[in-house]
Design an enzyme around this catalytic site. Structure first.
Site, PDB file in Angstrom:
ATOM      1  N   TYR A 142     -38.593  80.495 112.438  1.00  0.00           N
ATOM      2  CA  TYR A 142     -39.163  80.789 113.749  1.00  0.00           C
ATOM      3  C   TYR A 142     -40.145  79.692 114.154  1.00  0.00           C
ATOM      4  O   TYR A 142     -40.115  79.190 115.286  1.00  0.00           O
ATOM      5  CB  TYR A 142     -39.869  82.142 113.685  1.00  0.00           C
ATOM      6  CG  TYR A 142     -40.602  82.555 114.943  1.00  0.00           C
ATOM      7  CD1 TYR A 142     -39.919  83.091 116.023  1.00  0.00           C
ATOM      8  CD2 TYR A 142     -41.987  82.422 115.028  1.00  0.00           C
ATOM      9  CE1 TYR A 142     -40.588  83.483 117.167  1.00  0.00           C
ATOM     10  CE2 TYR A 142     -42.662  82.807 116.165  1.00  0.00           C
ATOM     11  CZ  TYR A 142     -41.969  83.345 117.236  1.00  0.00           C
ATOM     12  OH  TYR A 142     -42.642  83.728 118.368  1.00  0.00           O
ATOM     13  N   LYS A 169     -40.257  76.912 117.410  1.00  0.00           N
ATOM     14  CA  LYS A 169     -41.381  76.795 118.343  1.00  0.00           C
ATOM     15  C   LYS A 169     -41.976  75.383 118.326  1.00  0.00           C
ATOM     16  O   LYS A 169     -42.483  74.912 119.349  1.00  0.00           O
ATOM     17  CB  LYS A 169     -42.449  77.839 118.020  1.00  0.00           C
ATOM     18  CG  LYS A 169     -41.990  79.283 118.245  1.00  0.00           C
ATOM     19  CD  LYS A 169     -41.590  79.537 119.691  1.00  0.00           C
ATOM     20  CE  LYS A 169     -41.297  81.005 119.943  1.00  0.00           C
ATOM     21  NZ  LYS A 169     -40.961  81.277 121.363  1.00  0.00           N
TER      22      LYS A 169
END
Length: 239
Positions: free
Chosen positions: A162, A166
């Site tokens: 994740y 980002k």
């Protein structure tokens, strides 16, 4: 066609996206609530209608499907001459498990990037011409502290897949802001903080109502505001 400032929010049927839609509607924006699930999107729009908001509308958009994005763009353009704000909010966690990059499933990693990075990029590319028709175009990329290389390295956190997505999103923010630095575009990444949403099975330490102020702030900044930066509630966040 509406003359109010317009905003498209991806993933607006729940969590941060829904609360951002509500708060921008309160400020008088005409809000297009994007959702890949039409039933959930319609229900979210109706919920705001029941709260007294008539300046909200549902648009079906799956940020991982280019044809869906193109259809959403055509639908929005038929209703509005321009888009003033794009908020790339749709995202997935990749699973609340230890995401050690030496063993993390590569297909799951691709899925995370398809939504969190490629989805934001291709949505922006499809809507950029509508944004260019605005006098004050704004793009807000909803990022995370896990996208900060320095922050991730210095904290005992495990959601690296994740976080990598980002980090890539933050790089896109910088690249696009640099490309459009001589225009009125203001393009920034924001870190809402650890928020209790479906993304983390509601384990966060704050509510969406408490978190989305940073998103709203950079969606509504003036033309003298910075661009190509990463912000959280305390100010600028380190890359």
């Amino acid at each position: 066609m509406t003359t109010k400032k317009t905003v498209l929010i991806t993933g607006a049927n729940q969590g941060l996206g829904f609360e951002t839609a509500k708060q921008l509607a309160e400020l008088g924006y005409y809000v297009y609530m994007g959702s890949r699930d039409s039933a959930k999107g319609i229900a979210a729009k109706q919920k705001l209608n029941e709260s007294g908001f008539s300046n909200v509308e549902f648009i079906e958009i799956d940020v991982t499907d280019l044809n869906s994005i193109k259809s959403a763009r055509q639908e929005l353009e038929a209703k509005s001459q321009r888009l003033d704000v794009l908020i790339n909010n749709a995202g997935i966690s990749g699973g609340l498990i230890t995401q050690n990059m030496s063993t993390y499933d590569i297909e799951n990693l691709r899925k995370v990037f398809e939504t969190n990075f490629y989805g934001a990029v291709q949505t922006t590319q499809q809507f950029i011409d509508l944004l260019k028709r605005s006098n004050e175009p704004r793009i807000v990329n909803v990022s995370s502290g896990l996208g900060s290389l320095g922050f991730s390295f210095s904290h005992d956190l495990a959601f690296y897949a994740y976080g990598c997505s980002k980090t890539a999103l933050n790089a896109f923010t910088v690249s696009l802001a640099k490309e459009l630095r001589d225009t009125n575009f203001k393009i920034n990444s924001v870190e809402p903080g650890y928020t209790a949403t479906n993304l983390n099975q509601y384990q966060g330490t704050q509510t969406p109502e408490q978190a989305v102020g940073i998103i709203v702030k950079y969606a509504t900044v003036s033309n003298d505001a910075p661009t190509g930066k990463f912000f959280w509630k305390e100010g600028e966040f380190a890359w």
